[in-house]
Design a protein around this motif. Sequence first.
Motif, short mmCIF file in Angstrom:
data_model
loop_
_atom_site.label_atom_id
_atom_site.label_comp_id
_atom_site.label_asym_id
_atom_site.label_seq_id
_atom_site.Cartn_x
_atom_site.Cartn_y
_atom_site.Cartn_z
N PHE A 32 0.86 -1.19 0.00
CA PHE A 32 0.00 0.00 0.00
C PHE A 32 0.88 1.23 0.00
CE2 PHE A 32 -4.29 -1.63 0.96
CZ PHE A 32 -3.97 -2.96 1.15
N ALA A 33 0.64 2.13 -0.94
CA ALA A 33 1.44 3.34 -1.01
C ALA A 33 0.53 4.54 -1.18
CB ALA A 33 2.41 3.26 -2.19
N GLY A 34 1.07 5.72 -0.93
CA GLY A 34 0.29 6.93 -1.15
C GLY A 34 0.92 8.12 -0.47
N ARG A 35 0.54 9.26 -0.96
CA ARG A 35 1.00 10.51 -0.37
C ARG A 35 0.46 10.61 1.06
NH1 ARG A 35 1.99 15.27 -3.45
NH2 ARG A 35 2.17 17.02 -2.02
N SER A 36 1.25 11.17 1.96
CA SER A 36 0.80 11.35 3.34
C SER A 36 -0.54 12.08 3.35
CB SER A 36 1.79 12.19 4.12
OG SER A 36 3.04 11.64 4.04
N ASN A 37 -1.42 11.60 4.18
CA ASN A 37 -2.72 12.22 4.34
C ASN A 37 -3.75 11.82 3.28
OD1 ASN A 37 -3.74 13.76 6.43
ND2 ASN A 37 -4.14 15.48 5.05
N ALA A 38 -3.34 10.97 2.32
CA ALA A 38 -4.31 10.52 1.31
C ALA A 38 -5.30 9.53 1.94
CB ALA A 38 -3.58 9.87 0.14
N GLY A 39 -4.88 8.95 3.08
CA GLY A 39 -5.79 8.03 3.78
C GLY A 39 -5.33 6.58 3.79
N LYS A 40 -4.02 6.37 3.63
CA LYS A 40 -3.50 5.00 3.56
C LYS A 40 -3.81 4.21 4.83
CE LYS A 40 0.96 4.79 3.15
NZ LYS A 40 1.43 4.34 4.48
N SER A 41 -3.55 4.84 5.99
CA SER A 41 -3.81 4.13 7.25
C SER A 41 -5.30 3.82 7.38
CB SER A 41 -3.38 4.98 8.44
OG SER A 41 -2.10 5.48 8.25
N SER A 42 -6.12 4.78 7.00
CA SER A 42 -7.58 4.57 7.11
C SER A 42 -8.02 3.43 6.20
CB SER A 42 -8.32 5.85 6.72
OG SER A 42 -7.89 6.94 7.49
N VAL A 43 -7.44 3.35 5.00
CA VAL A 43 -7.81 2.27 4.07
C VAL A 43 -7.42 0.92 4.66
CG1 VAL A 43 -7.34 1.25 1.81
CG2 VAL A 43 -7.73 3.71 2.00
N ILE A 44 -6.20 0.83 5.18
CA ILE A 44 -5.74 -0.45 5.75
C ILE A 44 -6.62 -0.82 6.95
CG2 ILE A 44 -3.83 -1.64 6.89
CD1 ILE A 44 -1.92 0.00 5.11
N ASN A 45 -6.94 0.16 7.76
CA ASN A 45 -7.80 -0.11 8.91
C ASN A 45 -9.18 -0.58 8.47
OD1 ASN A 45 -5.75 0.73 10.58
ND2 ASN A 45 -6.59 2.77 10.93
N THR A 46 -9.68 0.02 7.40
CA THR A 46 -11.02 -0.34 6.91
C THR A 46 -11.06 -1.78 6.39
OG1 THR A 46 -11.39 1.96 6.30
CG2 THR A 46 -12.86 0.37 5.32
N ILE A 47 -10.02 -2.17 5.67
CA ILE A 47 -10.01 -3.53 5.13
C ILE A 47 -9.88 -4.57 6.23
CG2 ILE A 47 -8.82 -5.17 3.61
CD1 ILE A 47 -7.41 -2.67 2.47
N THR A 48 -9.01 -4.29 7.17
CA THR A 48 -8.73 -5.29 8.20
C THR A 48 -9.73 -5.20 9.34
OG1 THR A 48 -7.21 -3.75 9.29
CG2 THR A 48 -6.25 -5.29 7.73
N ASN A 49 -10.46 -4.09 9.38
CA ASN A 49 -11.44 -3.85 10.43
C ASN A 49 -10.80 -3.75 11.82
OD1 ASN A 49 -14.11 -3.28 10.98
ND2 ASN A 49 -14.55 -5.36 11.64
#
Length: 200
Positions: A32-49
């Motif tokens: 998973f990659a992305g510019r800071s603040n694009a929401g990478k952590s939120s996406v990973i949290n959403t998938i893994t719940n």
Amino acid sequence: MNETNIYRSAEFLLSANKIVQLPPDQGKEVAFAGRSNAGKSSVINTITNIKSLARTSKIPGRTQLINFFTLVGNRRLADLPGYGFAKVPVKVRQQWGKTLRMYFETRQSLHGLILIVDIRRELSEEDEQMLEWCRVNYLPVRILLNKADKLSYSAAKQTLLRVRQRIGEQNVGVQIFSALKKTGMDELQNQLDGWFLIEK
Ligand code: GDP
């Protein structure tokens, strides 16, 4: 464990700062990659719940790590460092560029990249760099146009079409996403399943 729900099995494995610290190159990995603040952590949290899995860190130094999470069956998620921090010294940025390039070039277990982009922003130079590394290494990519809840449906759709047209590559999928509203979760999970569960 139910094979349709392997993402809920995620557990933190380790943080790597250098290539030698990476976990053994076996099984399957999706980055998973992305510019800071694009929401990478939120996406990973959403998938893994798991709410606190990829803890949101706003300290540039602490983001210079690849964080690995294990899933069942020798599968891993790799959370690559968020880029775009103006404060990171040029030397550190260059060193990280080298490490990441090497990671893309050599990682046998890497089966795909999820690139997270804020739907309200254009692709950054670093996003383009990621896409280029994937292209030369034949690595499939899926771009998530995240924070779609910030736009109207038609504006989000227009951005989707524009980005798709701009990319125009077979190996790159683009979709609308919202970590907040969980929009686009099925599409994302189908893509991850394709990389993790289907033999190639
Ligand atoms: P990271 O730096 O890429 O890991 O980004 P974070 O996951 O920390 O998210 C950055 C900010 O964007 C936080 O304030 C999140 O709450 C917010 N955010 C992330 N995803 C979404 C989304 O889908 N919609 C909205 N409205 N905000 C989001």
